[in-house]
Design an enzyme around this catalytic site. Structure first.
Site, mmCIF file in Angstrom:
data_model
loop_
_atom_site.group_PDB
_atom_site.id
_atom_site.type_symbol
_atom_site.label_atom_id
_atom_site.label_comp_id
_atom_site.label_asym_id
_atom_site.label_seq_id
_atom_site.Cartn_x
_atom_site.Cartn_y
_atom_site.Cartn_z
ATOM 1 N N HIS A 299 0.819 -1.215 0.000
ATOM 2 C CA HIS A 299 0.000 0.000 0.000
ATOM 3 C C HIS A 299 0.855 1.269 0.000
ATOM 4 O O HIS A 299 0.347 2.354 0.276
ATOM 5 C CB HIS A 299 -0.903 0.027 1.240
ATOM 6 C CG HIS A 299 -1.771 -1.175 1.389
ATOM 7 N ND1 HIS A 299 -2.635 -1.594 0.406
ATOM 8 C CD2 HIS A 299 -1.906 -2.064 2.415
ATOM 9 C CE1 HIS A 299 -3.270 -2.678 0.823
ATOM 10 N NE2 HIS A 299 -2.833 -2.991 2.029
ATOM 11 N N HIS B 234 -7.049 -4.341 -0.864
ATOM 12 C CA HIS B 234 -6.333 -5.608 -1.003
ATOM 13 C C HIS B 234 -6.709 -6.316 -2.299
ATOM 14 O O HIS B 234 -6.425 -7.500 -2.464
ATOM 15 C CB HIS B 234 -6.640 -6.528 0.184
ATOM 16 C CG HIS B 234 -6.251 -5.950 1.496
ATOM 17 N ND1 HIS B 234 -7.140 -5.272 2.298
ATOM 18 C CD2 HIS B 234 -5.058 -5.926 2.142
ATOM 19 C CE1 HIS B 234 -6.514 -4.866 3.396
ATOM 20 N NE2 HIS B 234 -5.261 -5.241 3.321
#
Length: 333
Positions: A56, A219
């Site tokens: 991320h 995700h």
């Protein structure tokens, strides 16, 4: 799979090594996968700790520095850091004023941070307060979490709470600021492509050439629905309208508008989306007082974006404007 890596098994180690080489203002513990400020915070300052699965970036390691985090824990790609990591980070970061854990609302993150907080209290007597970020309006529950997911709002919470901690406020006050930001924040995302986790070697999901996914998580998990590819102005409406339906922002104050890139979307396109979002908000009579545009909480190489709106008052706006100096976010003195 085409990726600029050496080996799927060493991705996190290699990335953290590169981060350390690029940013001498950070101190990286490769064994525990922790990223600290090279210059420790002053004694008596509340420490801010966050972390989560890698993939991320720049969240969370890129937000370590003055005005934001004191330490970040890096898990495997899209996998929570383990309690021992978080415990080590908590113990190292505490300067005597306690530690605030900023936790995205995913089952693994919540469980592991809770366990680490309990261990810290029992083993070292460190006072830990956790704030759960749950700003995603796309889903109430998913495979990854009970309740809403923590997404783009995490950046706002870390920045504003980090500024409060830098002012020398007590742990309870810093936690209250973090909770206030979370309560006033809503997000919604979309994807044009999936991403490929290095260990998996194939896309998480498949999208046709004329399709997009609305309401995705960070995700690579699917969203609310799949829709035909549409112009940016229609995509912006698909993201903004659910936010406004969930929380009628703008009634009690202006907003910070954050248009985030998911990792594979150029700034050219993000600014097009931002322009459309601004137009929609203006039509609703909502004033944007600050903006943030760019890939700040990503999903590897996923193409797509998210919109985050945070309603602010004078105090929260002042804390947003306070100086910050991290690898990924910096302004002020």
């Amino acid at each position: 799979m085409k990726k600029l890596i050496n080996d799927p098994a060493t991705v996190i180690h290699d990335a953290l090594s590169g981060l350390a080489a690029a940013h001498p203002e950070l101190r990286v513990d490769l064994d525990n996968r922790l990223v600290f400020r090279a210059e420790p915070a002053r004694q008596g300052k509340v420490a801010l700790l966050s972390g989560g699965g890698s993939g991320h970036e720049p969240l969370h390691s890129g937000f370590v520095g003055r005005g934001m985090l004191d330490v970040a824990c890096a898990g495997e790609v899209f996998t929570s850091p383990v309690p021992d990591q978080i415990l080590a980070a908590t113990a190292a970061a505490d300067t005597g004023a306690g530690v605030l854990h900023v936790v995205k609302n995913y089952t693994g993150d919540v469980m592991n941070f809770e366990m680490a907080a309990e261990l810290a209290a029992a083993e070292t007597g460190t006072e830990v307060v956790s704030v759960i970020v749950d700003d995603d309006v796309a889903v109430r529950d998913s495979t990854y979490t009970a309740g809403r997911r923590g997404v783009g709002g995490t950046v706002l919470v870390e920045k504003i709470a980090g500024a409060a901690a830098e002012q020398g406020r007590a742990l309870a006050d810093v936690a209250a600021v973090a909770r206030a930001v979370n309560e006033r924040t809503r997000s919604m995302g979309m994807a044009l492509t999936s991403c490929t986790v290095p260990a998996a070697g194939k896309p998480t999901f498949e999208l046709g050439a004329g399709e997009m996914e609305i309401g995705i998580g960070i995700h690579g998990e699917p969203g609310r629905h799949r829709a035909p590819l549409a112009p940016a102005k229609e995509v912006a409406a698909m993201l903004v309208e659910p936010i406004l339906a969930d929380r009628p922002v703008g009634k009690g104050g202006p907003v910070i508008c954050f248009v985030n890139g998911m990792g594979g979307t150029p700034l050219l396109e993000l600014y097009i989306v931002y322009g459309e979002v601004a137009r929609i908000l203006a039509a609703h009579g909502i004033e944007i007082v600050r903006s943030l545009v760019g890939p700040y909480i990503t999903s590897l190489e996923m193409a797509g974006c998210s919109v985050t709106l945070t309603e602010v008052d004078d105090e929260l706006l002042t804390l947003w404007d306070a100086p910050v100096r991290t690898p990924a976010l910096r302004w002020g003195a």
